[in-house]
Motif scaffolding. Structure first.
Motif, PDB file in Angstrom:
ATOM      1  N   LYS A  21       0.954  -1.203  -0.006  1.00 53.05           N
ATOM      2  CA  LYS A  21       0.045  -0.098  -0.057  1.00 53.05           C
ATOM      3  C   LYS A  21       0.723   1.415   0.052  1.00 53.05           C
ATOM      4  O   LYS A  21       0.654   2.328  -0.430  1.00 53.05           O
ATOM      5  CB  LYS A  21      -0.996  -0.084   1.248  1.00 53.05           C
ATOM      6  CG  LYS A  21      -1.956  -1.012   1.138  1.00 53.05           C
ATOM      7  CD  LYS A  21      -2.769  -1.290   2.484  1.00 53.05           C
ATOM      8  CE  LYS A  21      -3.820  -2.353   2.371  1.00 53.05           C
ATOM      9  NZ  LYS A  21      -4.686  -2.294   3.493  1.00 53.05           N
ATOM     10  N   VAL A  22       1.832   1.204   0.781  1.00 51.83           N
ATOM     11  CA  VAL A  22       2.852   2.211   0.645  1.00 51.83           C
ATOM     12  C   VAL A  22       3.605   2.676  -0.582  1.00 51.83           C
ATOM     13  O   VAL A  22       3.652   3.742  -1.220  1.00 51.83           O
ATOM     14  CB  VAL A  22       4.006   2.305   1.878  1.00 51.83           C
ATOM     15  CG1 VAL A  22       5.005   3.175   1.806  1.00 51.83           C
ATOM     16  CG2 VAL A  22       3.268   2.072   3.125  1.00 51.83           C
ATOM     17  N   LEU A  23       3.880   1.571  -1.240  1.00 51.29           N
ATOM     18  CA  LEU A  23       4.563   1.777  -2.825  1.00 51.29           C
ATOM     19  C   LEU A  23       3.550   2.144  -3.522  1.00 51.29           C
ATOM     20  O   LEU A  23       4.062   3.129  -4.414  1.00 51.29           O
ATOM     21  CB  LEU A  23       5.167   0.297  -2.931  1.00 51.29           C
ATOM     22  CG  LEU A  23       5.695   0.187  -4.469  1.00 51.29           C
ATOM     23  CD1 LEU A  23       6.979   1.320  -4.463  1.00 51.29           C
ATOM     24  CD2 LEU A  23       6.321  -1.039  -4.587  1.00 51.29           C
ATOM     25  N   LYS A  24       2.274   1.496  -3.501  1.00 55.56           N
ATOM     26  CA  LYS A  24       1.225   2.086  -4.393  1.00 55.56           C
ATOM     27  C   LYS A  24       1.027   3.615  -4.232  1.00 55.56           C
ATOM     28  O   LYS A  24       1.013   4.428  -5.281  1.00 55.56           O
ATOM     29  CB  LYS A  24       0.072   1.402  -4.145  1.00 55.56           C
ATOM     30  CG  LYS A  24      -0.992   1.539  -5.064  1.00 55.56           C
ATOM     31  CD  LYS A  24      -2.270   0.913  -4.727  1.00 55.56           C
ATOM     32  CE  LYS A  24      -3.383   1.007  -5.868  1.00 55.56           C
ATOM     33  NZ  LYS A  24      -4.606   0.365  -5.791  1.00 55.56           N
ATOM     34  N   GLN A  25       0.891   4.218  -2.933  1.00 52.38           N
ATOM     35  CA  GLN A  25       0.744   5.314  -2.659  1.00 52.38           C
ATOM     36  C   GLN A  25       1.982   6.197  -3.218  1.00 52.38           C
ATOM     37  O   GLN A  25       1.800   7.246  -3.831  1.00 52.38           O
ATOM     38  CB  GLN A  25       0.720   5.592  -0.920  1.00 52.38           C
ATOM     39  CG  GLN A  25       0.438   7.056  -0.715  1.00 52.38           C
ATOM     40  CD  GLN A  25      -0.913   7.813  -1.267  1.00 52.38           C
ATOM     41  OE1 GLN A  25      -1.898   6.911  -1.558  1.00 52.38           O
ATOM     42  NE2 GLN A  25      -0.625   9.040  -1.723  1.00 52.38           N
ATOM     43  N   TYR A  26       3.053   5.951  -2.754  1.00 52.17           N
ATOM     44  CA  TYR A  26       4.213   6.474  -3.537  1.00 52.17           C
ATOM     45  C   TYR A  26       4.276   6.719  -5.114  1.00 52.17           C
ATOM     46  O   TYR A  26       4.205   7.493  -5.816  1.00 52.17           O
ATOM     47  CB  TYR A  26       5.445   6.034  -3.424  1.00 52.17           C
ATOM     48  CG  TYR A  26       6.275   6.259  -1.964  1.00 52.17           C
ATOM     49  CD1 TYR A  26       6.571   7.509  -1.557  1.00 52.17           C
ATOM     50  CD2 TYR A  26       6.739   5.186  -1.034  1.00 52.17           C
ATOM     51  CE1 TYR A  26       7.024   7.884  -0.321  1.00 52.17           C
ATOM     52  CE2 TYR A  26       6.937   5.575   0.348  1.00 52.17           C
ATOM     53  CZ  TYR A  26       7.378   6.699   0.458  1.00 52.17           C
ATOM     54  OH  TYR A  26       7.727   7.226   1.775  1.00 52.17           O
ATOM     55  N   LEU A  27       3.876   5.615  -5.837  1.00 56.29           N
ATOM     56  CA  LEU A  27       4.063   5.619  -7.283  1.00 56.29           C
ATOM     57  C   LEU A  27       2.771   6.437  -7.740  1.00 56.29           C
ATOM     58  O   LEU A  27       2.928   7.027  -8.888  1.00 56.29           O
ATOM     59  CB  LEU A  27       3.665   3.970  -7.772  1.00 56.29           C
ATOM     60  CG  LEU A  27       5.017   3.231  -7.491  1.00 56.29           C
ATOM     61  CD1 LEU A  27       4.628   1.732  -7.995  1.00 56.29           C
ATOM     62  CD2 LEU A  27       6.289   3.723  -8.344  1.00 56.29           C
ATOM     63  N   THR A  28       1.572   6.605  -7.040  1.00 52.30           N
ATOM     64  CA  THR A  28       0.667   7.216  -7.389  1.00 52.30           C
ATOM     65  C   THR A  28       1.198   8.756  -7.409  1.00 52.30           C
ATOM     66  O   THR A  28       0.646   9.580  -8.019  1.00 52.30           O
ATOM     67  CB  THR A  28      -0.492   7.201  -6.522  1.00 52.30           C
ATOM     68  OG1 THR A  28      -1.108   5.979  -6.625  1.00 52.30           O
ATOM     69  CG2 THR A  28      -1.810   8.038  -6.884  1.00 52.30           C
ATOM     70  N   GLU A  29       1.695   9.199  -6.351  1.00 55.43           N
ATOM     71  CA  GLU A  29       2.337  10.542  -6.098  1.00 55.43           C
ATOM     72  C   GLU A  29       3.263  11.057  -7.297  1.00 55.43           C
ATOM     73  O   GLU A  29       3.435  12.123  -7.452  1.00 55.43           O
ATOM     74  CB  GLU A  29       2.802  10.713  -4.732  1.00 55.43           C
ATOM     75  CG  GLU A  29       1.749  10.451  -3.588  1.00 55.43           C
ATOM     76  CD  GLU A  29       2.413  10.625  -2.289  1.00 55.43           C
ATOM     77  OE1 GLU A  29       3.562  10.832  -2.130  1.00 55.43           O
ATOM     78  OE2 GLU A  29       1.447  10.366  -1.473  1.00 55.43           O
TER      79      GLU A  29
END
Length: 276
Positions: A163-171
């Motif tokens: 979830k953390v990685l997905k959030q980074y990639l979204t940003e």
């Protein structure tokens, strides 16, 4: 040429050597208030105080930290003046300040020469003044839309890391043509800190590739090249029914030098009861 400043070592005066990046700036008094966009930041609940901690450094076959180089040079200079191998030189130490936000409910240490950046969008944001891609921030969920009881509400550490990685990639999504991102989860673990709370620690690497000529007709003219390579460290904790995330960012080419200090910041992060 202006005379060099001098430091007293016993009865010997030794010229100061040029300082390293960590020690090149004098201690900086940082305002403990967070972003001006967040109300209540001037309350007495915000504090910033100095905390000194030793930094021993390390050696490898391919790399010597800058602080060790300066210490060795100064030590050699003293020995050449005194002619005595019995004189020892203490290793320079890195100082940290403690940031405490009793209004929102969290605290952490940060290197004393990092500067606070206002209006960065996070609840609080500090940045290395010399390596601008090295920084830390704290994000927290809205008190009105979250009802977290424990960080384990996110699932096991590996799921939380995804979830953390997905959030980074979204940003980091970009509208530029020819941009490609590569990412990896390096570690995801759970630990119980000295306050009895469970924290998740997540470590990821993200690389960004881009072409300087993405509109070229020939494929060989659209070759992608590495534009940045960064390490992201996150600490997740829950208190006051809110999810807190401490984020640390560092370029991979300086991470090995700064790792000990960055992990000290990670280990210092605590969530606390917020003061109404």
């Amino acid at each position: 040429m202006a005379a060099a400043s001098a430091a007293v070592v016993g009865s010997l005066r030794v010229p100061h050597l040029p300082s390293t990046r960590r020690r090149s700036a004098p201690p900086l008094l940082i305002s403990s208030s967070a972003s001006s966009t967040n109300w209540g930041r001037n309350s007495p609940g915000h504090q910033s105080r100095l905390n000194s901690a030793p930094d021993i450094g390390h050696l490898s076959l391919s790399y010597v930290p800058r602080r060790n180089i300066v210490a060795s040079m100064l030590s050699s200079l003293i020995f050449s003046k005194l002619g005595s191998p019995d004189v020892t030189l203490a290793e320079p130490s890195v100082c940290f300040r403690e940031y405490i936000d009793t209004f929102d409910g969290y605290t952490f240490l940060y290197p004393q020469n990092w500067i606070q950046v206002r209006g960065a969008g996070a609840d609080i944001f500090f940045r290395d003044p010399f390596v601008l891609d090295e920084n830390l921030s704290v994000e927290l969920s809205s008190p009105s839309s979250s009802r977290y009881k424990s960080v384990e509400d996110l699932g096991p550490p590996q799921l939380a890391a995804e979830k953390v990685l997905k959030q980074y990639l979204t940003e980091f999504m970009s509208t530029r043509l020819g941009v490609r991102r590569e990412s990896n989860i390096l570690s995801a673990l759970s630990r119980v800190a000295d306050d009895g709370r469970v924290y998740y620690q997540v470590e990821v690497n993200i690389k960004s590739y881009a072409s300087n000529n993405e509109l070229a007709v020939m494929p060989q003219d659209r070759m992608q090249r590495l534009e940045w390579d960064r390490r992201y460290l996150s600490v997740l904790g829950v208190e006051n029914n809110r999810l807190y995330e401490l984020r640390l960012q560092s370029p991979e080419n300086v991470f090995s030098e700064e790792e000990k200090d960055l992990r000290k910041v990670m280990d210092s992060f605590r969530v606390i009861n917020a003061v109404d």
